[in-house]
Each structure stands twice: as structure tokens, then as C-alpha cells.
Scaffold this motif. Sequence first.
Motif, PDB file in Angstrom:
ATOM      1  N   GLN A  44       0.309  -1.283   0.123  1.00  0.00           N
ATOM      2  CA  GLN A  44       0.072  -0.082   0.115  1.00  0.00           C
ATOM      3  C   GLN A  44       0.853   1.180   0.309  1.00  0.00           C
ATOM      4  OE1 GLN A  44      -3.344   0.339   0.102  1.00  0.00           O
ATOM      5  NE2 GLN A  44      -3.420  -1.741  -0.595  1.00  0.00           N
ATOM      6  N   HIS A  63      -3.294   9.142   3.286  1.00  0.00           N
ATOM      7  CA  HIS A  63      -3.682   8.619   2.738  1.00  0.00           C
ATOM      8  C   HIS A  63      -3.384   7.080   2.335  1.00  0.00           C
ATOM      9  CE1 HIS A  63      -5.136  12.192   0.327  1.00  0.00           C
ATOM     10  NE2 HIS A  63      -3.831  13.023   0.554  1.00  0.00           N
ATOM     11  N   PRO A  72      -5.878   6.148   6.903  1.00  0.00           N
ATOM     12  CA  PRO A  72      -7.061   5.023   6.618  1.00  0.00           C
ATOM     13  C   PRO A  72      -7.119   3.404   6.799  1.00  0.00           C
ATOM     14  CG  PRO A  72      -6.538   6.608   5.069  1.00  0.00           C
ATOM     15  CD  PRO A  72      -5.363   5.950   5.733  1.00  0.00           C
ATOM     16  N   TYR A  73      -5.787   2.741   6.497  1.00  0.00           N
ATOM     17  CA  TYR A  73      -5.812   1.626   6.734  1.00  0.00           C
ATOM     18  C   TYR A  73      -5.548   0.841   7.925  1.00  0.00           C
ATOM     19  CZ  TYR A  73      -4.490  -3.218   4.737  1.00  0.00           C
ATOM     20  OH  TYR A  73      -4.657  -4.515   3.786  1.00  0.00           O
ATOM     21  N   SER A 114      -7.453  -4.703   8.097  1.00  0.00           N
ATOM     22  CA  SER A 114      -8.487  -3.589   6.786  1.00  0.00           C
ATOM     23  C   SER A 114      -8.925  -2.818   8.067  1.00  0.00           C
ATOM     24  CB  SER A 114      -8.809  -3.711   5.867  1.00  0.00           C
ATOM     25  OG  SER A 114      -9.884  -4.679   6.296  1.00  0.00           O
ATOM     26  N   GLY A 115      -8.974  -1.368   8.137  1.00  0.00           N
ATOM     27  CA  GLY A 115      -9.799  -0.515   8.453  1.00  0.00           C
ATOM     28  C   GLY A 115     -10.710  -0.044   8.025  1.00  0.00           C
ATOM     29  N   ALA A 116     -11.082  -0.755   6.694  1.00  0.00           N
ATOM     30  CA  ALA A 116     -12.223   0.228   5.477  1.00  0.00           C
ATOM     31  C   ALA A 116     -13.549  -0.050   6.448  1.00  0.00           C
ATOM     32  CB  ALA A 116     -12.128  -0.697   4.164  1.00  0.00           C
TER      33      ALA A 116
END
Lengths: 293, 322
Positions: free
Chosen positions: B204, B221, B225-226, B320-322
Amino acid sequence: MEGMPMTIKPRGEPNLAIRFGAATTRSLNEIAKAGTVSTIKLETRHLSVKYRDFTAVRDISLSFPERQVSALIGSSGSGKSTLLRAINRMHDTNPAASVEGQVLLDKQPVYGAHVDPIVIRRRIGMVFQRPNPFMKSIYDNVAYGLTFSTKLSKREIHDRVEEALRGAALWDEVKDRLDDSALALSGGQQQRICIARALAVQPEALLMDEPTSALDPIATLRIEELMRELVKRYTIVIVTHNMQQAARVSDITAFMTMGSDRAGVLVEVGPTSRIFTNPTDPRTEDYITGRVG
Amino acid sequence: MRTEISADSRRIRLGRQLQHGDLIFWIVALLFAVLVVVLLGAIIAVTWSGSADARHAFGWHFLTTTAWNPVSGQFGALPAIYGTIVSSIIALLFAAPLGVMIAIFLNSLCPAKLRMPIGMMVELLAAIPSVVYGMWGIFVFIPFFRSYISTPLSKTVGSALPLFSGPVNVGRGLLVAGIILAIMILPTIAAISRDVLAVVPNSQREAMLALGATRWEVIRHAELPYARAGIVGGMMLGLGRALGETMAATMVIGNTPKIHASLFQPATTAASLIASQLPNANTDLHSSALIYLALVLFLITLVANSIARALVWRVSRTGSGA
């Protein structure tokens, strides 16, 4: 490309530099030196990369002609990827890595004292081994490189995204679901998203580090077709383990191997057709005929 | 067919596990594991039965009334709940950005030589006993705060903003307690944020770098976010600690069960109210009200910690943090 008389010319056609009179002598010399009919876009001179005390690649001098596909082949550990990543200064963020020698982009040093690596990376795009889209929508993935450091209007960004997706031969597949997550796409589509993402920044060259090694044969073929399409506009350097792939897509092939001290060295470079039919070095012959590696 | 086979193999596997002392080990381990559940149940049972008097006397009004008067037998938990939540939120407001910055620095900006010592020092903050924080608050921070922060603030914006109005001579108050709590929960937030930032896949980062992103853009970015869900989880764990912190809060908050608009006024938290009053509780109703307050505090921290665990768990499972 200032001062270069022939910037646009279809691949394979005779050099048109002769038309341009005075300026041509120098260019013709350069072409003669490179041994190809094209301008040299990227060049490495005596390039060595070390990870602390370990030399990963040693003394590589290579020229990558403009608007051609150059393939770096060789067994694992021969330093292909390390070499590739030195070209757009991806080693800069690794404090253990040090680069010696020179990389030239349009004859200008990439590792100059006043050169901004960010500018270099925007001029030389990169596609990685595994598709690595961001956890964002398809649209945002492609637009991401445009949202920072550039002042484009929404309209311009949209146009660039569409252009990049068309360039990556993905537009027709995704145009109706640009807001879907990029992670929902297939591996091959994800890799083309990554290519589109690189294209959106409008680079001059593309570095591809085994771009199809994580993909199935059909997706691989599509990427290869795409590369033949892209090379009309971009200079491409690809690292591949797949010799058939190098034979299919590249104009120039460079064969690397691991030296006695485990450092990667260049064995031979030349037009792909010659390397695969009539290699001069026995090590190349052994490798491409499958006797080693 | 299929189920028979799996049931059969399960029986065989169980049989194997019970051989060669495995059975004894299994029972011992099980006992200890069950002990945790029993302890939790016992705590709930004690607070539940102990608070019976107060629950019958005040019911839900306990949570919404402000009078806390042991002499007249009036007990309302709202000031303590207010103090607990506001001081913890103040702590989080200060500690969250600082902790994340520390994590970012340690992860991507810090020279390799300094990473270990600085990281260890941050974690060392968690090892300082809270009574030491309280003492530092009383002898160092409160005088400093009164001279340089609360006095000038109350004299200038204090007249317009009730939040910062005087008088400030007491020194002890909500804001001071919040800031001390912030220092105490900083290591939790910094350490967890650092750990979740460290597992952001390099691919990433590289994807972002290769697009010509600056170091800040990569952090902003790609990494944040991750790691977002994990960082929020760390913040909630910090919040959980702030909610339950007793000693330091008791020493610097002023222990006054009243709700003031001003952050400079003394207040109380549930934990400090219990700690300061339970030893002197003369009536059954008073102790019962304090135990009721403990039950409420337990529920508040339980909710905060559950949210935190859920967030951290989601990150570690999906990466993941999405």
C-alpha cells in the motif's frame, strides 16, 4: 526531450532524424552507440545497489529505448527487481539500501543533488507484482495520484480517470460501476486498475515488476496485449520470470544472473529476437533453453 | 455420510487429547479459564445485590438527579457520571492526536537508532503509578496550570465563555484532571497505534509512493486509512482506562459532586467518589448508593471496552480498517 529531433515515431520504422539537419549528428551518434533505432529514454550507468554490506546488483549499464518494451529476465536472486526499483528511486525510503552509479532519464541524472524523487516517480510510473489497489472505489483508485500535488478541476480529473481507464483497456468493463470497491474486481482487473492508476499521473515510462505473476493465463494475455498497446506511447521496462512473456512482449531483452558473491550482474543484452535465437553467452543459452534456473 | 465421519474423527481426536497427562493439563487449564468467568460473575452479583437498597429507593432517577447528600439521604449520580465522562473525553481529546502523532513518528519518521529508546519511554509512562501522577499534578501541574492557563483564560475569554469562567483559586478541577488522565492514557493510544500502523502492508505504501506521493501523503492517504479502525480501537481502550482511573483523578479533580459549566471548577468522577466516600459511609443507603454507582461505572467501561475490542478485533482479523 528538448533538443531531440525525433520524439514521435512509430515503432519499427526507420529513424526519421535524418530529415532534421544540423541537430542530427549527435542524435545519430547516440543511436549508434545504443545499437538501436530509437532514442534512449532511460539509462543506467555502472549502477550498483547495496543492502547494507550485501551487494544486490553490481555495475549494471543498460539503455532502455523510448517507446519500446525492455525485459529484464533471469533467475530469482539475480537482482532484476532491485535494479528496476532503483530506476524510480523506490529504494530511497529504505535506509538500509544504497545506490551507486547513475540512472539517467532523458539524459538527466535521476540521482542528482537537486532532483526531487517525487517528480521522478511521477515521470516514471510503477506497477507491482501483486495487484495493490487501495481500499477505495474504482474511480478513487485511479484518481488518487491526481488528488495530491496537482491542481486539477473535478472535470479534468474525471477526464483523466476515463482516459487512464481506457488506456488500461478497462473502461468498458467498469464504466457502469466506478463507485464499486476496487477490491471486488478480479485479479487481472485489479492489476489493470493499478496500471490505470499509474497512467493517470501521465508518466513517460512504466516500470512493471512481474506484473502478471499473480494472474491466471487469460488475465496475463490481456495484460500483455495491453503492454503492446501502451508501448506506442510509453517506454516500458518489465521484470519477468516468464521467458515466453519476455519473448512475446519485449523488443529488448537483458539477461541477468547471480554472480559468485550472490550479487546480480548483467550477462547480456540485445534485441529480443537475437537473445532468444542466438545468444552469445553460454549462460544465457543455458537459461533460455531451460537447463538452469 | 460426511457428518458421521467428522463425528467419528472428532471422537478419535478427543481420545488422543485425553492420553498421557493431557487430561490433567486440560482440566487445570479449564479451571483457570472458568475462574475468570466466575470472577466476573461474582463482581456483577456483588454490585447487583449490594446496590439493591439504592436501586429500590431511587431506580432510574439515580442516573438523572444531581443531589448527592449523605446526610439527608439523597443520592443522584449525574454529577459523578458527568465528571467521569467529561474528564475522560477531555483526556481523549488531548491524548488521541498526540498518541497518533507519536505512533506516526515512531513508525515512519524516527531514525532507527531512536526508535527503541523513544518507544520504550512512551511505554514507561504506563508504568508510573497513578498516585505519582496525582502527586505530580498537585505539586507541579496545578500551580503551573493556575498561573499560566486558567487565570489568563478566565480573565479574557472566561467572561464570554462559561466553559472557562473563574474562580480558579482552587486549582483542582475537571480540566486539570482531564489533562493528567491524558498523560496516563497516552502510552496506550501511542503503543496500539504504532502496532497497527506497523502492519500496514508495504504494498500500500509503495503504491502510493510510486504515484509520486510525498511522505506525508503516504501517511495521510495510505497508512492512516488502513490503520483507522485499529487506531480508534486504541483510543477506546485509552478511554476505558480514563473512565475507571481512580487515584490520580481523586487527587486532582476536587471531589465535589456538582455540575459546573466551567471546566476550572472542582468536580468528581464515579471512581473518585466511591474511593473517597466508601470508607466513611455511615448509612446502609449511602454504601448502597456508592455500590450502585460502581455498577453504573462498570457498565460504562464495559461498553467502552467492548467497542474498543470489537474495533481492534476487526483489524486483526481482516487486516483492514475499511
